[in-house]
Design a protein around this motif. Structure first.
Motif, PDB file in Angstrom:
ATOM      1  N   ALA A 165       2.384   1.496  -3.434  1.00 11.72           N
ATOM      2  CA  ALA A 165       1.443   2.203  -4.442  1.00 11.72           C
ATOM      3  C   ALA A 165       1.292   3.603  -4.455  1.00 11.72           C
ATOM      4  N   LEU A 166       0.972   4.269  -2.905  1.00 18.23           N
ATOM      5  CA  LEU A 166       0.683   5.412  -2.624  1.00 18.23           C
ATOM      6  C   LEU A 166       1.983   6.311  -2.979  1.00 18.23           C
ATOM      7  N   GLY A 194       0.811  -1.190  -0.063  1.00 18.92           N
ATOM      8  CA  GLY A 194       0.098  -0.153   0.013  1.00 18.92           C
ATOM      9  C   GLY A 194       0.837   1.255   0.038  1.00 18.92           C
ATOM     10  N   VAL A 195       1.911   1.306   0.766  1.00 21.69           N
ATOM     11  CA  VAL A 195       2.721   2.549   0.941  1.00 21.69           C
ATOM     12  C   VAL A 195       3.467   2.527  -0.543  1.00 21.69           C
ATOM     13  N   SER A 229       9.007   4.342  -5.338  1.00 23.20           N
ATOM     14  CA  SER A 229       8.223   3.490  -4.587  1.00 23.20           C
ATOM     15  C   SER A 229       9.015   2.503  -3.994  1.00 23.20           C
ATOM     16  N   LEU A 282       1.983   6.758  -7.044  1.00 29.30           N
ATOM     17  CA  LEU A 282       0.838   7.588  -7.543  1.00 29.30           C
ATOM     18  C   LEU A 282       1.086   8.750  -7.066  1.00 29.30           C
ATOM     19  N   ALA A 283       1.623   9.211  -6.077  1.00 29.98           N
ATOM     20  CA  ALA A 283       1.941  10.704  -5.683  1.00 29.98           C
ATOM     21  C   ALA A 283       3.203  11.107  -6.572  1.00 29.98           C
ATOM     22  N   PRO A 332      -0.141   0.172  -9.534  1.00 33.88           N
ATOM     23  CA  PRO A 332      -0.343   0.383  -8.038  1.00 33.88           C
ATOM     24  C   PRO A 332      -1.081  -0.961  -7.558  1.00 33.88           C
TER      25      PRO A 332
END
Length: 252
Positions: A51-52, A48-49, A70, A55-56, A139
């Protein structure tokens, strides 16, 4: 029961990540053994981290740069825990002849030529494969890949034999778990796959599973079982296999 499970989960968070645990409790090896069940859920956190961060970063940079961000984030989050095991295994199996020599080399904390080369190639492979997956799927691929790949060491613990000395730090992790806990862990491994395209699920599960079986047979043949380092290596190899299968299935 619930209190002990919470302690097991928090122990797993402390052991497998660098995340701070909000409160302290008496540490017991049993919690770390039980915490193995939560390894795939730890994959949700790490994935999750990852993927975030992707995306950011993608809002400002190309997808390839976002992937690098990432990857750095996951290494910092886990303290390169599994990567270190993979490198040690490369050193042991690359430079060792026979079970005892392989095990002794893997215990050495120094990074050798095989370990350094293997680590670089593994990270390059991961980056290259992710860079060629459809950016819209990356992601979800990261979340599912981190979760599903962490089921590999859980399976090795269940069906394999721990062959390192009993005073090794990883010994509490290697305590066998029951089938119910194995399948409970599998729920967290499988659920993220349901959000991927159907062709991904069709290919990822059998091919990655076959890779895990091959890896287990390889370990059993050469050292008679597994060590803490090979558990970490199994996660890295399963993760790369996962991404490779996604890429091949998508291109096909």
């Amino acid at each position: 029961m619930i209190k002990n499970e919470i302690k097991a989960f928090l122990t797993a968070v402390m052991f497998y990540t660098r995340l701070p645990v909000p409160f302290l409790f008496e540490h017991h090896p049993e919690y770390l053994s039980r915490g193995t069940t939560w390894l795939t859920f730890i994959g949700w956190i790490v994935g999750g981290v990852s993927a975030l961060i992707f995306l950011a970063a993608q809002m400002l940079f190309p997808a390839t740069v976002a992937i690098l961000f990432s990857m750095v984030a996951t290494i910092l989050l886990t303290g390169a825990f599994h990567e270190d095991g993979f490198a040690d295994m490369c050193d042991g199996f690359g430079g060792g002849y026979g079970k005892e020599q392989i095990l002794n080399i893997m215990k050495d904390s120094r990074l050798g030529t095989y370990g350094g080369a293997g680590l670089i190639l593994m990270l390059l492979m991961k980056f290259s494969v992710l860079s060629n997956i459809d950016a819209r799927l990356i992601p979800l691929a990261m979340l599912a890949g981190h979760a599903f790949s962490r089921w590999a060491p859980v399976w090795l613990i269940k069906v394999g034999k721990y062959v390192q000395r009993t005073d090794a730090k990883a010994k509490p992790v290697a305590e066998s778990i029951g089938w119910p806990r194995l399948f409970f862990s599998g729920l967290f491994a499988i659920i993220p796959l349901l959000f991927l395209p159907e062709w991904s699920i069709f290919w990822v599960i059998p091919v990655t599973a076959a890779g895990i079986v091959f890896f287990f047979r390889y370990l059993k043949k050469h050292i008679g079982g597994y060590t803490g380092d090979t558990l970490g290596a199994s996660q890295q190899l399963a993760e790369i296999t996962f991404y490779l299968v996604m890429l091949a299935a998508h291109n096909g």
